[in-house]
Write a protein that holds these residues in place. Structure first.
Motif, PDB file in Angstrom:
ATOM      1  N   THR A 178     -25.502   7.524  -6.271  1.00 60.89           N
ATOM      2  CA  THR A 178     -24.339   8.101  -5.586  1.00 60.89           C
ATOM      3  C   THR A 178     -24.611   8.256  -4.092  1.00 60.89           C
ATOM      4  O   THR A 178     -23.707   8.052  -3.270  1.00 60.89           O
ATOM      5  N   ARG A 179     -25.851   8.583  -3.724  1.00 61.03           N
ATOM      6  CA  ARG A 179     -26.189   8.703  -2.302  1.00 61.03           C
ATOM      7  C   ARG A 179     -26.209   7.345  -1.620  1.00 61.03           C
ATOM      8  O   ARG A 179     -25.794   7.206  -0.469  1.00 61.03           O
ATOM      9  N   ARG A 180     -26.703   6.329  -2.317  1.00 57.74           N
ATOM     10  CA  ARG A 180     -26.791   5.009  -1.716  1.00 57.74           C
ATOM     11  C   ARG A 180     -25.436   4.301  -1.730  1.00 57.74           C
ATOM     12  O   ARG A 180     -25.268   3.262  -1.094  1.00 57.74           O
ATOM     13  N   THR A 181     -24.480   4.870  -2.455  1.00 60.96           N
ATOM     14  CA  THR A 181     -23.104   4.384  -2.341  1.00 60.96           C
ATOM     15  C   THR A 181     -22.478   4.980  -1.087  1.00 60.96           C
ATOM     16  O   THR A 181     -22.002   4.266  -0.205  1.00 60.96           O
ATOM     17  N   PHE A 182     -22.474   6.315  -1.011  1.00 64.93           N
ATOM     18  CA  PHE A 182     -22.057   6.997   0.219  1.00 64.93           C
ATOM     19  C   PHE A 182     -23.067   8.109   0.501  1.00 64.93           C
ATOM     20  O   PHE A 182     -23.341   8.927  -0.383  1.00 64.93           O
ATOM     21  N   PRO A 183     -23.650   8.058   1.686  1.00 67.97           N
ATOM     22  CA  PRO A 183     -23.319   7.223   2.849  1.00 67.97           C
ATOM     23  C   PRO A 183     -24.084   5.909   2.944  1.00 67.97           C
ATOM     24  O   PRO A 183     -24.047   5.255   3.980  1.00 67.97           O
ATOM     25  N   GLY A 184     -24.744   5.482   1.864  1.00 75.70           N
ATOM     26  CA  GLY A 184     -25.616   4.315   1.961  1.00 75.70           C
ATOM     27  C   GLY A 184     -24.917   2.988   2.101  1.00 75.70           C
ATOM     28  O   GLY A 184     -25.420   2.091   2.776  1.00 75.70           O
ATOM     29  N   SER A 185     -23.755   2.816   1.466  1.00 79.46           N
ATOM     30  CA  SER A 185     -23.126   1.495   1.444  1.00 79.46           C
ATOM     31  C   SER A 185     -21.720   1.463   2.020  1.00 79.46           C
ATOM     32  O   SER A 185     -21.311   0.445   2.586  1.00 79.46           O
ATOM     33  N   VAL A 186     -20.960   2.520   1.841  1.00 83.06           N
ATOM     34  CA  VAL A 186     -19.561   2.503   2.277  1.00 83.06           C
ATOM     35  C   VAL A 186     -19.237   3.749   3.094  1.00 83.06           C
ATOM     36  O   VAL A 186     -19.843   4.798   2.935  1.00 83.06           O
ATOM     37  N   SER A 187     -18.273   3.583   3.951  1.00 85.95           N
ATOM     38  CA  SER A 187     -17.643   4.713   4.618  1.00 85.95           C
ATOM     39  C   SER A 187     -16.202   4.761   4.109  1.00 85.95           C
ATOM     40  O   SER A 187     -15.855   5.559   3.256  1.00 85.95           O
ATOM     41  N   ASN A 188     -15.381   3.859   4.610  1.00 89.20           N
ATOM     42  CA  ASN A 188     -14.030   3.714   4.050  1.00 89.20           C
ATOM     43  C   ASN A 188     -14.137   2.897   2.775  1.00 89.20           C
ATOM     44  O   ASN A 188     -14.505   1.722   2.809  1.00 89.20           O
ATOM     45  N   HIS A 189     -13.827   3.485   1.636  1.00 89.18           N
ATOM     46  CA  HIS A 189     -13.985   2.755   0.386  1.00 89.18           C
ATOM     47  C   HIS A 189     -12.654   2.188  -0.121  1.00 89.18           C
ATOM     48  O   HIS A 189     -12.404   2.104  -1.315  1.00 89.18           O
ATOM     49  N   HIS A 190     -11.826   1.720   0.838  1.00 92.69           N
ATOM     50  CA  HIS A 190     -10.631   0.914   0.542  1.00 92.69           C
ATOM     51  C   HIS A 190      -9.720   1.609  -0.467  1.00 92.69           C
ATOM     52  O   HIS A 190      -9.640   1.229  -1.634  1.00 92.69           O
ATOM     53  N   LEU A 191      -9.044   2.620   0.009  1.00 90.54           N
ATOM     54  CA  LEU A 191      -8.292   3.506  -0.882  1.00 90.54           C
ATOM     55  C   LEU A 191      -7.087   2.832  -1.516  1.00 90.54           C
ATOM     56  O   LEU A 191      -6.635   3.260  -2.586  1.00 90.54           O
ATOM     57  N   GLY A 192      -6.548   1.801  -0.877  1.00 92.82           N
ATOM     58  CA  GLY A 192      -5.412   1.102  -1.478  1.00 92.82           C
ATOM     59  C   GLY A 192      -5.794   0.444  -2.784  1.00 92.82           C
ATOM     60  O   GLY A 192      -5.160   0.647  -3.826  1.00 92.82           O
ATOM     61  N   THR A 193      -6.861  -0.354  -2.749  1.00 97.30           N
ATOM     62  CA  THR A 193      -7.283  -1.008  -3.988  1.00 97.30           C
ATOM     63  C   THR A 193      -7.885  -0.017  -4.969  1.00 97.30           C
ATOM     64  O   THR A 193      -7.915  -0.275  -6.177  1.00 97.30           O
ATOM     65  N   LEU A 194      -8.378   1.126  -4.470  1.00103.34           N
ATOM     66  CA  LEU A 194      -8.830   2.174  -5.380  1.00103.34           C
ATOM     67  C   LEU A 194      -7.655   2.682  -6.211  1.00103.34           C
ATOM     68  O   LEU A 194      -7.768   2.878  -7.426  1.00103.34           O
ATOM     69  N   LEU A 195      -6.525   2.849  -5.561  1.00 97.14           N
ATOM     70  CA  LEU A 195      -5.310   3.264  -6.258  1.00 97.14           C
ATOM     71  C   LEU A 195      -4.888   2.213  -7.276  1.00 97.14           C
ATOM     72  O   LEU A 195      -4.532   2.516  -8.420  1.00 97.14           O
ATOM     73  N   GLY A 196      -4.952   0.929  -6.852  1.00 97.12           N
ATOM     74  CA  GLY A 196      -4.616  -0.161  -7.763  1.00 97.12           C
ATOM     75  C   GLY A 196      -5.561  -0.232  -8.937  1.00 97.12           C
ATOM     76  O   GLY A 196      -5.151  -0.513 -10.072  1.00 97.12           O
ATOM     77  N   LEU A 197      -6.856   0.035  -8.691  1.00102.58           N
ATOM     78  CA  LEU A 197      -7.827  -0.033  -9.771  1.00102.58           C
ATOM     79  C   LEU A 197      -7.583   1.050 -10.812  1.00102.58           C
ATOM     80  O   LEU A 197      -7.795   0.822 -12.008  1.00102.58           O
ATOM     81  N   TYR A 198      -7.126   2.203 -10.380  1.00105.36           N
ATOM     82  CA  TYR A 198      -6.822   3.259 -11.346  1.00105.36           C
ATOM     83  C   TYR A 198      -5.728   2.787 -12.306  1.00105.36           C
ATOM     84  O   TYR A 198      -5.844   2.940 -13.530  1.00105.36           O
ATOM     85  N   ALA A 199      -4.690   2.183 -11.749  1.00107.01           N
ATOM     86  CA  ALA A 199      -3.615   1.672 -12.614  1.00107.01           C
ATOM     87  C   ALA A 199      -4.136   0.586 -13.537  1.00107.01           C
ATOM     88  O   ALA A 199      -3.783   0.526 -14.729  1.00107.01           O
ATOM     89  N   ALA A 200      -4.994  -0.298 -13.002  1.00101.36           N
ATOM     90  CA  ALA A 200      -5.549  -1.377 -13.811  1.00101.36           C
ATOM     91  C   ALA A 200      -6.421  -0.834 -14.933  1.00101.36           C
ATOM     92  O   ALA A 200      -6.428  -1.371 -16.048  1.00101.36           O
ATOM     93  N   ALA A 201      -7.178   0.247 -14.649  1.00102.08           N
ATOM     94  CA  ALA A 201      -8.032   0.837 -15.679  1.00102.08           C
ATOM     95  C   ALA A 201      -7.196   1.447 -16.800  1.00102.08           C
ATOM     96  O   ALA A 201      -7.571   1.371 -17.973  1.00102.08           O
ATOM     97  N   ILE A 202      -6.062   2.030 -16.426  1.00 96.84           N
ATOM     98  CA  ILE A 202      -5.158   2.549 -17.467  1.00 96.84           C
ATOM     99  C   ILE A 202      -4.659   1.398 -18.329  1.00 96.84           C
ATOM    100  O   ILE A 202      -4.629   1.489 -19.563  1.00 96.84           O
ATOM    101  N   GLU A 203      -4.259   0.300 -17.677  1.00 96.11           N
ATOM    102  CA  GLU A 203      -3.804  -0.878 -18.427  1.00 96.11           C
ATOM    103  C   GLU A 203      -4.906  -1.383 -19.358  1.00 96.11           C
ATOM    104  O   GLU A 203      -4.656  -1.691 -20.527  1.00 96.11           O
TER     105      GLU A 203
END
Length: 884
Positions: A707-732
């Motif tokens: 979790t630390r190497r994800t943030f702040p290790g790898s990402v700052s802005n973690h692309h919230l638009g596709t994060l929203l899309g991924l939530y819908a896709a996971a429900i599907e």
């Protein structure tokens, strides 16, 4: 073994019968050229298969209990790095750091080594070795030059010739310096993927002298063309390979050349502690330090390496020859060490589609020993018969990393001019973009069959959600221990997306049946990078003051065997893996594969490797994956051996199949699962990391590090638009996975069988229906993959070409990699894939145009299945449309 008269190789009669011009060379009578001439023979090798008699070279066999120690002492490379089935380029040094000779060392057997030296130096090398035998108790040194014949088969057709003659055994693995023993046309021979021409397809062949006639005849009768020493020299020069007496030995002024004056020294010299105090070590160490600084443009140690051999292209008139003086703005800076006019085949086309034509060209090139502070792009002048000819330092004259062809690199193509493009109005650019985007989307979504196994169309709802307001926002956050591990966000206005992210993690935990999910990574590659970084953090958790050590050993799939790029030392693993002190290579051991099915791991053979290598991380998962991974079996082995090993499954391609229809990684013993969310999974292009560890588990610290190497290790802005899309896709996915997953696997097996029934060569195990995943691999012929994939695309069938485990790389691809997941989601059933198989066979086998039939077939499958649609969501989606 003093040479008092000229020797003849066992092939002399063949050379004379073929019209070879015989000359003296290194104490031997050898063919300098045949009637086709040096230029013709050079071109034959680059386009076909050249056969070189190299039996004049010295062949010493070194054996005995102290053979390793002796070779470590008298050679520059690390002999301990050689396993059976491997070879290495090396140099025979003197105490002052000069070269007595260069050589190649082969290890075909456990108990002995074969050392090949230059013909003209054989006697000198032998005497040198004899003088250093004292102090090494049990070393047996034999000169087998007259007992073993050696020929070199080089060029793009060489592999086809050997394959056609193969009775038993396998060709060496498709990597340079690998070895094998086989039977060719009834003759037992030893093969090495080595050579002196720069050809990416290169083999050197050794056999008993009694079989010399049979070997030569069968090779020439199957298409190999005899090539003389003249073309051998022009070929090696074009490849930038050194020749003793030119790029090593003495320079034009009679001074000894340092070994590191030859650029190949960085591969041929090892300063590994395993070598001990070998001959020339002190001098070579100084040269290596000077070379390293020169590479960084620091010339403070130039005195230890005043001149270096570099590739030079003649841009003026004339042909440079050995000994010609080289100048830089009137100052003498060195000499030409090798030079001539070389021919080449003109290429047409670009990139993967470029091909050799029948048109020939010629160019003057050379290697020059010049001041080491000169660099690529510097202009020079070469004194050719009293006239100054312009020249330029180039990085290389030829490249070999795109098999099956070696490709000429012309100096003027390395620095092309910049052409100005006419100005266009912004509105015109936008109109063109919108028009082309619409055309492309219509083509991909309405008119073609998409079989790329690493792609997935998202549902309209996911696509729409991915463009909503969060797409332009930030929501950095991390757990803070002082707040009882509560997530603290660094931006305001994030309540909505914070809730979505929490719900997405819950959906992912439900999908995998696990306790932990990290969803901020924005690609599968990033997911793996975060894990590798976390592994280093986890390994060093008890010591935060010392230099952090890297992973000592990792087990993975080799990229040639279908392994993920990110799991290779050339990929994301690069900065987190240590070097094996014995091999001096990244400390990676590859899964062994079954001989009769190289798409599956040989589980039994893994046991020995696990005991020997004790990997800290095992990485399952492939980009060319037809079968389940043996997670359960390897977990049992690791536990039984008491190894502290993390098992990671990169499910990038099969993430959407995790479960009873394919395999359940956590139930089988995986510690971590990573993957891409846009292949078999329903989501936009993102990544995910999951684990089943809980607070208090021994490996929870690793999850915490992830979790630390994800943030702040790898990402700052973690692309919230596709994060929203991924939530819908996971429900599907959680809603429809049971029927979708079963349908994908059933469709893939039916598609594979249908392709086979149509006469196509389908890879995999027929007893398992060729595949257990969404992928189907079709063999279409060595190097034919790109051309066949292009023909299919012209008929609106989109696949990707793929190198099989027997092939040298993507440019030599002989297969197509296909996946049924996207068209399954658009509603295609078994009978539809049967129809598609027939259309593909018509294109591949018969060269037919079936574009209209494909469009007609696709027209029936344009509405997505396994997603939410209809009256329940239509009004809400319309509302979102209005807000964009």
């Amino acid at each position: 073994m003093r040479m008092t008269e000229l020797h003849r190789t066992p092939f002399i009669d063949f050379h004379q019968e073929a019209g070879g011009q015989i000359v003296e060379f290194g104490g031997w009578e050898m063919p300098i050229q045949y009637p086709s001439g040096i230029v013709g023979e050079h071109l034959i090798t680059r386009k076909g298969a050249g056969l070189f008699d190299v039996s004049h070279m010295g062949r010493f066999i070194v054996s005995g209990d102290d053979a390793l120690g002796f070779l470590q002492h008298v050679l520059t490379n690390n002999v301990a790095a050689l396993d059976v089935g491997e070879s290495q380029y090396t140099i025979i040094p003197n105490e002052s750091g000069g070269a007595i000779d260069d050589a190649y060392l082969y290890r075909f057997e456990e108990e002995n080594y074969l050392l090949v030296v230059n013909a003209s130096n054989r006697e000198k090398d032998w005497d040198h070795f004899q003088s250093h035998l004292e102090g090494f108790g049990n070393v047996i040194l034999e000169d087998s030059t007259m007992d073993i014949v050696m020929v070199s088969l080089q060029g793009p057709e060489s592999k086809n010739i050997l394959t056609a003659l193969l009775d038993e055994g396998e060709l060496p693995d498709p990597m340079r310096n690998t070895l094998s023993e086989v039977i060719l046309g009834g003759v037992t021979v030893r093969l090495a993927r080595t050579g002196y021409t720069g050809e990416p397809l290169c083999f050197e062949i050794f056999c008993d002298v009694a079989h010399a006639d049979v070997l030569w005849r069968m090779l020439t009768e199957n298409g190999a063309e005899p090539i003389g020493l003249g073309a051998r020299d022009t070929l090696r020069l074009e490849a930038g390979l050194p020749l003793y007496g030119h790029e090593m030995g003495l320079d034009a002024e009679g001074n000894e050349l340092p070994v590191f004056a030859c650029p190949l020294a960085k591969f041929a010299v090892s300063l590994s502690p395993l070598k001990g105090n070998f001959i020339g070590k002190e001098a070579l160490s100084r040269q290596q330090k000077a070379f390293a600084r020169i590479v960084d443009r620091d010339f403070s140690l130039k005195a230890d390496l005043p001149r270096i051999a570099k590739a030079v292209a003649i841009t003026g008139k004339g042909i440079a020859r050995q000994g010609n003086m080289v100048f830089r703005e009137g100052t003498h800076v060195g000499y030409v060490s090798s030079g001539t006019m070389v021919p080449y085949w003109v290429m047409e086309g670009e990139g993967i589609h470029s091909r050799l034509t029948g048109e020939k060209g010629r160019r003057a090139i050379c290697l020059a020993i010049i001041d080491s502070d000169l660099d690529i792009g510097d202009t020079l002048q070469v004194d050719i018969r009293g006239k100054m000819s312009d020249a330029v330092i180039v990085p290389y004259h030829m490249r070999s990393e795109a098999p099956p062809y070696a490709r000429p690199i012309l100096w003027h193509e390395l620095r092309p001019g910049v052409e100005k493009t006419p100005f266009a109005e912004a509105s015109q650019k936008i109109q063109a973009l919108l028009s082309k985007a619409a055309e492309n989307t219509a083509w991909r979504q309405r008119e073609c069959i998409n079989l790329i196994p690493s792609e997935q169309s998202v549902s309209p709802m996911v696509k729409l959600l991915s463009a909503m307001d969060p797409a332009g926002r930030y929501a950095e956050h991390k757990k803070v221990a002082a707040f009882n591990e509560a997530e603290v966000f660094y931006y305001q206005g994030t309540e909505f997306i914070a809730n979505v992210e929490s719900l997405l993690q819950e959906e992912m935990r439900t999908f995998f049946g696990c306790l932990q999910a990290e969803t901020r990574v924005i690609s599968g590659q990033m997911a793996n990078t975060a894990v590798f970084s976390a592994m280093v953090d986890y390994i060093n958790r008890a010591d935060r003051k010392s230099e952090q050590r890297r992973m000592r050993s990792v087990m993975n799939h080799h990229i040639i065997k279908g392994g993920h790029l990110s799991a290779q030392p050339m990929g994301a693993l690069r900065d987190f893996i240590a070097r094996n002190p014995r091999t001096e290579k990244p400390a990676v051991v590859n899964f062994p594969v079954l001989v009769d099915n190289p798409y599956r791991i040989d589980v039994d053979a893994c046991r020995v490797l696990l005991e020997e290598e004790t990997p800290e991380l095992i990485i399952f998962g492939k980009s060319m994956i037809l079968h389940k991974e043996p997670v359960k079996e390897i977990r049992a082995m690791v536990d039984a051996m008491g190894l502290d090993t993390v098992l990671m499954y990169d499910m990038a391609h099969v993430l959407g199949l995790a479960g009873p229809s394919f395999q359940d990684p956590f139930a089988e013993g995986a510690d971590l699962v990573t993957g891409s969310t846009h292949k078999t999974f329903f989501g936009p292009q993102r990544g995910v990391i999951t684990s089943n560890v809980d607070v208090g588990d021994s490996k929870y610290d690793l999850w915490d590090a992830i979790t630390r190497r994800t943030f702040p290790g790898s990402v700052s802005n973690h692309h919230l638009g596709t994060l929203l899309g991924l939530y819908a896709a996971a429900i599907e996915m959680n809603c429809f996975k049971e029927t979708y997953q079963k349908k994908v696997v059933d469709n893939a097996r039916h598609f594979a069988l249908a392709l086979s029934d149509c006469g196509l060569n389908v890879a995999g195990d027929p007893s398992l229906g060729y595949t257990e995943t969404h992928q189907v691999v079709i063999k279409v012929g060595y190097t034919k993959g790109p051309e066949v994939a292009t023909r299919l695309e012209e008929n609106n069938i989109v696949v990707n070409y793929q190198a099989t485990p027997e092939e040298e790389g993507f440019t030599a691809s002989g297969a197509l990699r296909t996946g049924v997941q996207e068209m399954t989601r658009f509603g295609m059933e078994k009978e539809d894939f049967s129809a598609l198989a027939e259309l593909m066979a018509a294109v591949i086998n018969d060269g037919k145009n079936v574009k209209e039939e494909v469009i007609t077939l696709r027209s029936r499958f344009t509405e997505m299945c396994y997603c939410f649609k209809g009256e329940a969501v239509a009004p809400l989606m319309e509302r979102l449309h209005r807000l964009i």
